[in-house]
Design an enzyme around this catalytic site. Structure first.
Site, PDB file in Angstrom:
ATOM      1  N   LYS A 141      -1.897 -11.486 -31.072  1.00  0.00           N
ATOM      2  CA  LYS A 141      -2.554 -11.835 -31.551  1.00  0.00           C
ATOM      3  C   LYS A 141      -1.595 -12.044 -33.165  1.00  0.00           C
ATOM      4  CE  LYS A 141      -7.247 -11.484 -30.494  1.00  0.00           C
ATOM      5  NZ  LYS A 141      -7.661 -12.873 -30.101  1.00  0.00           N
ATOM      6  N   ASP A 153     -14.095   1.812 -24.680  1.00  0.00           N
ATOM      7  CA  ASP A 153     -13.045   0.695 -24.086  1.00  0.00           C
ATOM      8  C   ASP A 153     -12.772   0.411 -25.402  1.00  0.00           C
ATOM      9  OD1 ASP A 153     -12.929  -1.484 -21.989  1.00  0.00           O
ATOM     10  OD2 ASP A 153     -14.529  -2.258 -23.263  1.00  0.00           O
ATOM     11  N   GLU A 213     -19.100  -8.079 -30.700  1.00  0.00           N
ATOM     12  CA  GLU A 213     -19.037  -9.225 -30.007  1.00  0.00           C
ATOM     13  C   GLU A 213     -20.652 -10.009 -29.385  1.00  0.00           C
ATOM     14  OE1 GLU A 213     -15.993  -8.195 -26.903  1.00  0.00           O
ATOM     15  OE2 GLU A 213     -17.064  -6.483 -27.013  1.00  0.00           O
ATOM     16  N   ASP A 243       0.812  -1.012   0.023  1.00  0.00           N
ATOM     17  CA  ASP A 243      -0.080  -0.135  -0.017  1.00  0.00           C
ATOM     18  C   ASP A 243       0.515   0.669   0.056  1.00  0.00           C
ATOM     19  OD1 ASP A 243      -2.890  -1.075  -0.031  1.00  0.00           O
ATOM     20  OD2 ASP A 243      -1.650  -2.075   1.933  1.00  0.00           O
ATOM     21  N   HIS A 254      -4.159  -6.558 -26.058  1.00  0.00           N
ATOM     22  CA  HIS A 254      -3.849  -7.782 -26.473  1.00  0.00           C
ATOM     23  C   HIS A 254      -4.158  -8.181 -27.575  1.00  0.00           C
ATOM     24  CE1 HIS A 254      -8.141  -7.704 -25.612  1.00  0.00           C
ATOM     25  NE2 HIS A 254      -8.225  -9.041 -26.106  1.00  0.00           N
ATOM     26  N   HIS A 262      -8.291  -0.686 -29.398  1.00  0.00           N
ATOM     27  CA  HIS A 262      -7.893  -2.559 -30.381  1.00  0.00           C
ATOM     28  C   HIS A 262      -8.399  -1.220 -31.356  1.00  0.00           C
ATOM     29  CE1 HIS A 262      -7.878  -4.805 -26.238  1.00  0.00           C
ATOM     30  NE2 HIS A 262      -9.322  -4.265 -26.209  1.00  0.00           N
ATOM     31  N   LYS A 320     -21.623  -4.768 -28.540  1.00  0.00           N
ATOM     32  CA  LYS A 320     -22.033  -5.561 -27.076  1.00  0.00           C
ATOM     33  C   LYS A 320     -23.534  -6.498 -27.026  1.00  0.00           C
ATOM     34  CE  LYS A 320     -18.449  -4.955 -23.788  1.00  0.00           C
ATOM     35  NZ  LYS A 320     -17.208  -6.328 -23.609  1.00  0.00           N
TER      36      LYS A 320
END
Length: 487
Positions: free
Chosen positions: A190, A243, A224, A99, A186, A248, A334
């Site tokens: 790939k 997001d 998605e 901490d 991420h 991305h 989504k």
């Protein structure tokens, strides 16, 4: 001069890897299983130690952390936690709570791990913590001296607008030089991302046509199937654009659209990617559709009058010699019909069409396309027209496909996080976002963030609001597959 990716050593130098947020979901699902897979594949350093850390309220002792790692690998790993490989990996694990103002357990754990490795091992800190904690963790690393000569992996999002991105970068740069910062996405880990580079720059078949003279439009499509999965607190403050698109889809756009780098090394690759970002026009809200799936406002924790988008489709323009006039059409959201990760390059038709199309092919409107599928393990498909068998000269659609899953041994592959953690240990920033690049993308996004169009409703399991047709016009969305007769 930086090493090229072909000439660098196959394994990293000795390391102490420190996982902030080691008891969290990302570490459980991806980081601990990924590190064990690297170890089993012989890609970890000859000598290494892994230190987990979390706030004192979530502290574990060494044995409890090893049990936590065993459970994570058993549930989410590709390799079972057993045998000599697991015993060696397990023995490398230790834990030290931290901490602000109470850092002694972590400092002791890192120091002990370094002594166990011997010599002067590199240190790599992975910040698998919520964005609100980034600055405090960076400050902790600076105040304790742990950051000296170390590298740091920072998870997305890298800010929520231009001002916050600049503030975060300033906080990071107060402790870490840019060449020691690895902003991780991420998607860029790939295999298909590296394959874009190989496809473009190693093949005379494709390199000459990768421009506005031959390509009519580019689509980056990441639908998605999942909904927000109970993450209303995160999603209400972020939305799909922040997001997914800046972090991305724009990063993929940079790799698809870049000029040939002078070498296959980090500085050259990232220079060319940032040039693309600088050439992007500011987003026009008139060329953006924001959607919200029916039932989102009834999700627990969601404002009943929420204007947060769960879907976005947009058209992006790039003002440079290679891409002037070529629309880049991006879509993600989504609760859509399928979960896919696809880049499609539509090739221009010949100047004179002398062949009649089969009625079905004509209805689908299919021409020549190059489709890069990022779904692990990934594939490449070339779509073209051929003569239909029979006495008449009529055309039908055909595909030539290359699939990683059927062409190479699967044990050679790395999952995205595994690949990127390995790159960070090797010190290769090729697949990581640079500070000036991310700030430029938030600058491009500013007109949309300042004046977003209202959300349009769409049904769960659909492909988004009806308004997205205008984003792709005069072309059509390449997902779903046109053979299904849908658009």
């Amino acid at each position: 001069m930086a090493e090229s990716r072909q000439s660098r050593p196959p394994r990293p130098a000795d390391h102490v890897v420190v996982l902030f947020g080691a008891t969290g979901d990302l570490a459980r699902r991806k980081l601990l299983p990924g590190l064990f897979h690297l170890a089993k594949a012989g890609l970890m350093p000859d000598r290494y130690r892994i230190v987990g850390t979390a706030p004192a309220a979530e502290a574990l002792d060494d044995e409890a952390f090893r049990a936590h790692a065993r459970k994570a690998v058993a549930e989410f790993g590709r390799s079972k936690p057993e045998g000599p490989a697991w015993q060696e990996f397990e023995s490398s694990l230790s834990f030290g709570a931290a901490d602000e103002g109470a850092t002694e357990p972590l400092e002791t754990a890192v120091r002990t791990a370094g002594q166990a490795v011997g010599g002067s091992p590199h240190r790599l800190f992975h910040l698998a913590v919520p964005p609100v904690a980034f600055t405090s963790v960076i400050r902790l690393l600076g105040s304790t001296g742990l950051a000296e000569d170390a590298r740091v992996i920072v998870e997305k999002p890298f800010g929520t607008d231009l001002a916050s991105a600049r503030a975060l970068n300033a906080a990071i740069h107060a402790v870490f030089d840019e060449d020691r910062v690895f902003r991780i996405d991420h998607f860029l880990g790939k295999e298909a991302v590296d394959n874009i580079l190989a496809l473009r720059f190693a093949n005379g078949l494709f390199e000459p046509i990768w421009n506005r003279e031959h390509i009519s439009h580019v689509q980056i499509d990441v639908p998605e199937q999942i909904d927000i999965q109970g993450r209303a607190h995160f999603f209400e403050g972020t939305g799909t654009f922040r997001d997914m698109v800046v972090t991305h889809l724009f990063q993929l756009l940079g790799f698809v659209a870049m000029e040939p780098p002078v070498a296959l090394e980090a500085q050259s690759l990232r220079d060319e990617q940032v040039k693309v970002f600088r050439s992007m026009r500011p987003l026009d809200p008139a060329h953006v559709v924001r959607g919200q799936y029916t039932g989102y406002r009834a999700e627990p924790g969601v404002d009943p009058a929420s204007d947060t988008e769960t879907f976005v489709a947009l058209r992006v323009g790039i003002d440079n010699w290679r891409w002037a006039g070529v629309p880049f059409q991006l879509r993600t959201g989504k609760a859509l019909a399928e979960g896919r990760h696809v880049v499609t390059l539509g090739l221009r038709e010949p100047a004179l069409r002398m062949f009649p199309l089969d009625a079905r092919a004509a209805g689908e409107g299919r021409g020549n396309e190059l489709v890069i599928d990022f779904a692990d393990p990934g594939s490449l498909t070339t779509r073209f027209l051929v003569k239909e068998p029979g006495p008449a000269m009529r055309l039908e659609c055909a595909d030539m496909a290359f699939g990683y899953g059927t062409s190479f041994a699967s044990e050679n592959s790395l999952e995205a996080y595994e690949h990127l953690i390995l790159e960070a240990m090797l010190g290769d920033q090729s697949l990581f976002t640079r500070s000036d690049g991310i700030e430029r993308l938030w600058e491009v996004a500013s007109p949309l963030l300042e004046a977003p169009p209202p959300v349009e409703p769409y049904a769960k399991g659909s492909w988004g609001p009806e308004g997205i047709r205008a984003i792709a016009a005069p072309h059509r969305w390449h997902l779903p597959a046109r053979a299904a007769g849908r658009s």
